[in-house]
Enzyme design. Structure first.
Site, PDB file in Angstrom:
ATOM      1  N   LYS A 116       0.826  -1.206   0.000  1.00 37.29           N
ATOM      2  CA  LYS A 116       0.000   0.000   0.000  1.00 37.29           C
ATOM      3  C   LYS A 116       0.862   1.259   0.000  1.00 37.29           C
ATOM      4  CE  LYS A 116      -3.848  -2.350   2.196  1.00 37.29           C
ATOM      5  NZ  LYS A 116      -4.390  -2.746   0.938  1.00 37.29           N
ATOM      6  N   CYS A 117       1.876   1.273  -0.856  1.00 32.49           N
ATOM      7  CA  CYS A 117       2.850   2.355  -0.924  1.00 32.49           C
ATOM      8  C   CYS A 117       2.794   2.980  -2.311  1.00 32.49           C
ATOM      9  CB  CYS A 117       4.247   1.762  -0.651  1.00 32.49           C
ATOM     10  SG  CYS A 117       5.623   2.893  -0.853  1.00 32.49           S
ATOM     11  N   GLY A 118       3.141   4.240  -2.399  1.00 31.12           N
ATOM     12  CA  GLY A 118       3.214   4.885  -3.705  1.00 31.12           C
ATOM     13  C   GLY A 118       4.235   4.230  -4.625  1.00 31.12           C
TER      14      GLY A 118
END
Length: 180
Positions: free
Chosen positions: A35-37
Site C-alpha cells: 500500500k505504498c506509492g
C-alpha cells in the site's frame, strides 16, 4: 558461505530458508509493501527477475510494515496481492522489520555492509524535511530500498527506494555482478 548467507529466514509460506539456498546467484533484496506509492515497482522487479533469472539472478522480496503501516496484511494476504496484482513469481519471505531495535538480523547485516544508498540524497532530504527520518544514518529510508548481493555473498550495492530497477546505475551494477 558468508555470515549473511547463514542468517535464518522464513519464506512467505512459513518454510525455513537462508540466503545460502541461493549460493552462487546474484541477489537483489528488496523490502516491499502493498500500500505504498512505490508499490508499482513490483512490475519492474518481476520483469527483471524473469529476464535475468536464467543467468543466475534472484529478486527476494521482504514485506515490511515499518513505514506508515503500508504493509498491514498477513503473509497469505501479501502473497495473494502480489500474485493477483503483479503476477509476482520471485521468492517472497515473511514480513519482517527492516529498521529500529527490532530490525531483522538480515537487514542489520545489509545496512552495516552498505550504510549508504546510491541515488538517495534527494529522497533522504525529503524524508528528513518531512520529519519522517531516518533515525540512524544507515537506516533503510522507505519501502523498496534495494540491496545487491554478489554470487559470493558480499553486499555490493544499495539503492534508493525511488530508483526503479530500470535505472542505468542499478542495471549496470546487476550486469557487472552477473558477469563476475
Amino acid at each position: 558461505m558468508t555470515d549473511i548467507q547463514s542468517i535464518p529466514l522464513t519464506r512467505i509460506d512459513g518454510t525455513p530458508a537462508t540466503l545460502d539456498d541461493y549460493d552462487g546467484k546474484v541477489l537483489l533484496i528488496v523490502n516491499v509493501a502493498s500500500k505504498c506509492g512505490l508499490t508499482p515497482q513490483y512490475e519492474g522487479l518481476e520483469a527483471l527477475y524473469r529476464a535475468k533469472h536464467e543467468q543466475g539472478f534472484e529478486v527476494l522480496g521482504f514485506p515490511a510494515n515499518n513505514f506508515k503501516g503500508q504493509e498491514p496484511g498477513t503473509e497469505e494476504e501479501i502473497a495473494s496481492f502480489c500474485s493477483l496484482t503483479y503476477d509476482v513469481t520471485f521468492p517472497m519471505f515473511s514480513k519482517i522489520s527492516v529498521k529500529g531495535e527490532d530490525a531483522h538480523p538480515l537487514y542489520r547485516a545489509l545496512t552495516a555492509a552498505q550504510p549508504e544508498a546510491k541515488g538517495a540524497e534527494a529522497f533522504r532530504k525529503r524524508m528528513i524535511d518531512s520529519g519522517q527520518g531516518p533515525e540512524q544514518p544507515a537506516d533503510v529510508l522507505w519501502n523498496f530500498e534495494k540491496f545487491l548481493v554478489s554470487r559470493d555473498g558480499k553486499v555490493v550495492g544499495r539503492y534508493s527506494p525511488n530508483m526503479p530497477v530500470s535505472d542505468p546505475v542499478i542495471a549496470q551494477d546487476i550486469d557487472r555482478a552477473l558477469a563476475d
